[in-house]
Design a protein around this motif. Structure first.
Motif, PDB file in Angstrom:
ATOM      1  N   THR A  17      47.576  56.204  -9.251  1.00  0.00           N
ATOM      2  CA  THR A  17      47.360  57.575  -8.797  1.00  0.00           C
ATOM      3  C   THR A  17      48.515  58.479  -9.167  1.00  0.00           C
ATOM      4  O   THR A  17      48.314  59.585  -9.677  1.00  0.00           O
ATOM      5  N   LEU A  21      48.150  61.787 -11.469  1.00  0.00           N
ATOM      6  CA  LEU A  21      48.556  63.117 -11.009  1.00  0.00           C
ATOM      7  C   LEU A  21      49.591  63.731 -11.943  1.00  0.00           C
ATOM      8  O   LEU A  21      49.536  64.924 -12.245  1.00  0.00           O
ATOM      9  N   PHE A  68      41.644  66.704 -10.402  1.00  0.00           N
ATOM     10  CA  PHE A  68      42.473  66.661  -9.187  1.00  0.00           C
ATOM     11  C   PHE A  68      41.589  66.406  -7.964  1.00  0.00           C
ATOM     12  O   PHE A  68      41.942  65.627  -7.079  1.00  0.00           O
ATOM     13  N   ALA A  69      40.433  67.053  -7.910  1.00  0.00           N
ATOM     14  CA  ALA A  69      39.504  66.854  -6.786  1.00  0.00           C
ATOM     15  C   ALA A  69      39.010  65.409  -6.744  1.00  0.00           C
ATOM     16  O   ALA A  69      38.889  64.816  -5.656  1.00  0.00           O
ATOM     17  N   ARG A  70      38.744  64.810  -7.921  1.00  0.00           N
ATOM     18  CA  ARG A  70      38.314  63.410  -7.959  1.00  0.00           C
ATOM     19  C   ARG A  70      39.425  62.474  -7.494  1.00  0.00           C
ATOM     20  O   ARG A  70      39.155  61.462  -6.846  1.00  0.00           O
ATOM     21  N   VAL A  71      40.678  62.807  -7.816  1.00  0.00           N
ATOM     22  CA  VAL A  71      41.798  61.999  -7.313  1.00  0.00           C
ATOM     23  C   VAL A  71      41.791  62.051  -5.787  1.00  0.00           C
ATOM     24  O   VAL A  71      41.899  61.033  -5.109  1.00  0.00           O
ATOM     25  N   ARG A  72      41.624  63.264  -5.243  1.00  0.00           N
ATOM     26  CA  ARG A  72      41.637  63.429  -3.780  1.00  0.00           C
ATOM     27  C   ARG A  72      40.481  62.698  -3.101  1.00  0.00           C
ATOM     28  O   ARG A  72      40.657  62.117  -2.044  1.00  0.00           O
ATOM     29  N   ASP A  73      39.286  62.720  -3.707  1.00  0.00           N
ATOM     30  CA  ASP A  73      38.150  62.078  -3.037  1.00  0.00           C
ATOM     31  C   ASP A  73      37.977  60.606  -3.401  1.00  0.00           C
ATOM     32  O   ASP A  73      37.076  59.936  -2.921  1.00  0.00           O
ATOM     33  N   TYR A  76      38.290  59.368  -8.898  1.00  0.00           N
ATOM     34  CA  TYR A  76      38.969  59.493 -10.192  1.00  0.00           C
ATOM     35  C   TYR A  76      38.993  58.136 -10.889  1.00  0.00           C
ATOM     36  O   TYR A  76      39.256  57.103 -10.278  1.00  0.00           O
TER      37      TYR A  76
END
Length: 108
Positions: A17, A21, A68-73, A76
């Motif tokens: 991750t 990022l 970035f949204a896929r990393v958060r949810d 990703y």
């Protein structure tokens, strides 16, 4: 373990991750810098060429933000089409990609 015994599958390697990022931040900063440079070149550049370049940069920037949204949810690194993990090598080259290579070929 005999030759007949199936080998346990090892989970595919995933891009850490923090590294994802970091790569996405770099992509975002690059695109924002490109947009600023295009804005500053305004009067000197041809309007159509500049407009097309801005559209491309904005599209890629939107892809970066979506990554970035896929990393958060937590999604990703998974292909949005087949849900299989996207190979780390592909994510290293194109950190905002949404598809594995086979699925990307099917969409083009």
């Amino acid at each position: 373990m005999s030759l007949d015994t199936p080998r346990p599958e090892t989970p595919p390697e995933r891009l850490p991750t923090h590294e994802a990022l970091q790569r996405l931040e770099h992509e975002r900063n690059s695109r924002l810098t490109q947009l600023r440079a295009l804005d500053e070149a305004g009067a000197e550049a041809e309007v159509q060429v500049m407009s097309a370049q801005k559209d491309t940069v904005r599209r890629v920037l939107a892809e970066v933000e979506a990554a970035f949204a896929r990393v958060r949810d937590g999604s990703y690194g998974s292909c949005l089409d087949c849900a299989k993990p996207i190979p780390v090598e592909r994510l290293e080259i194109l950190p905002y990609t949404r598809f594995c290579v086979p699925c990307r070929r099917d969409t083009t």
